[in-house]
Design a protein around this motif. Structure first.
Motif, mmCIF file in Angstrom:
data_model
loop_
_atom_site.group_PDB
_atom_site.id
_atom_site.type_symbol
_atom_site.label_atom_id
_atom_site.label_comp_id
_atom_site.label_asym_id
_atom_site.label_seq_id
_atom_site.Cartn_x
_atom_site.Cartn_y
_atom_site.Cartn_z
ATOM 1 N N ALA A 24 26.301 87.498 134.664
ATOM 2 C CA ALA A 24 26.714 86.372 135.495
ATOM 3 C C ALA A 24 26.378 86.653 136.958
ATOM 4 C CB ALA A 24 28.218 86.141 135.346
ATOM 5 N N HIS A 33 34.021 86.441 142.523
ATOM 6 C CA HIS A 33 33.980 86.378 141.074
ATOM 7 C C HIS A 33 35.358 86.364 140.424
ATOM 8 C CE1 HIS A 33 34.204 90.711 141.746
ATOM 9 N NE2 HIS A 33 34.651 90.820 140.519
ATOM 10 N N PRO A 38 31.009 81.762 137.474
ATOM 11 C CA PRO A 38 29.670 82.086 137.978
ATOM 12 C C PRO A 38 28.820 80.839 138.195
ATOM 13 C CG PRO A 38 29.833 82.580 135.646
ATOM 14 C CD PRO A 38 31.203 82.200 136.102
ATOM 15 N N VAL A 41 24.600 82.177 134.376
ATOM 16 C CA VAL A 41 24.707 83.278 133.416
ATOM 17 C C VAL A 41 23.353 83.413 132.740
ATOM 18 C CG1 VAL A 41 25.805 84.141 131.314
ATOM 19 C CG2 VAL A 41 27.177 82.943 133.018
ATOM 20 N N VAL A 61 29.116 89.768 131.273
ATOM 21 C CA VAL A 61 29.982 88.809 130.595
ATOM 22 C C VAL A 61 30.428 89.440 129.269
ATOM 23 C CG1 VAL A 61 30.071 86.498 129.556
ATOM 24 C CG2 VAL A 61 28.787 86.862 131.666
#
Length: 85
Positions: A24, A33, A38, A41, A61
């Motif tokens: 991400a 974050h 995000p 990705v 992720v």
């Protein structure tokens, strides 16, 4: 991560070897974050390298099933005499 350059090379195939996962990235104007999702990705195919600067906010992720394998290498200058532009 504070490094000048990061190289991330996936060694496993999305959807074949794992579900979920990926890397991400957040837009530079994002609040962080931990605050918002995000901006992007990426789940590139195995063998496709991604290169990005250490100033880019990024995170792995969570994998939902299977195994995600990546090779990661980060680089920075060893001398403070090197100027950055």
């Amino acid at each position: 991560d504070g490094q000048a350059l990061t190289v991330l090379l996936p060694l496993s195939c999305p959807e074949k070897d794992f579900t979920g996962g990926g890397t991400a990235f957040w837009h530079q104007d994002a609040r962080g974050h931990r605050v918002e999702g995000p901006s992007l990705v990426c789940k590139p195919p195995a063998g496709t390298a991604m290169l990005f600067g250490g100033c880019v906010t990024h995170a792995g992720v969570s994998v939902e099933s299977g195994s995600r394998v990546v090779f990661v290498a980060s680089f920075s200058p060893t001398s403070n005499d090197i100027e950055t532009e």
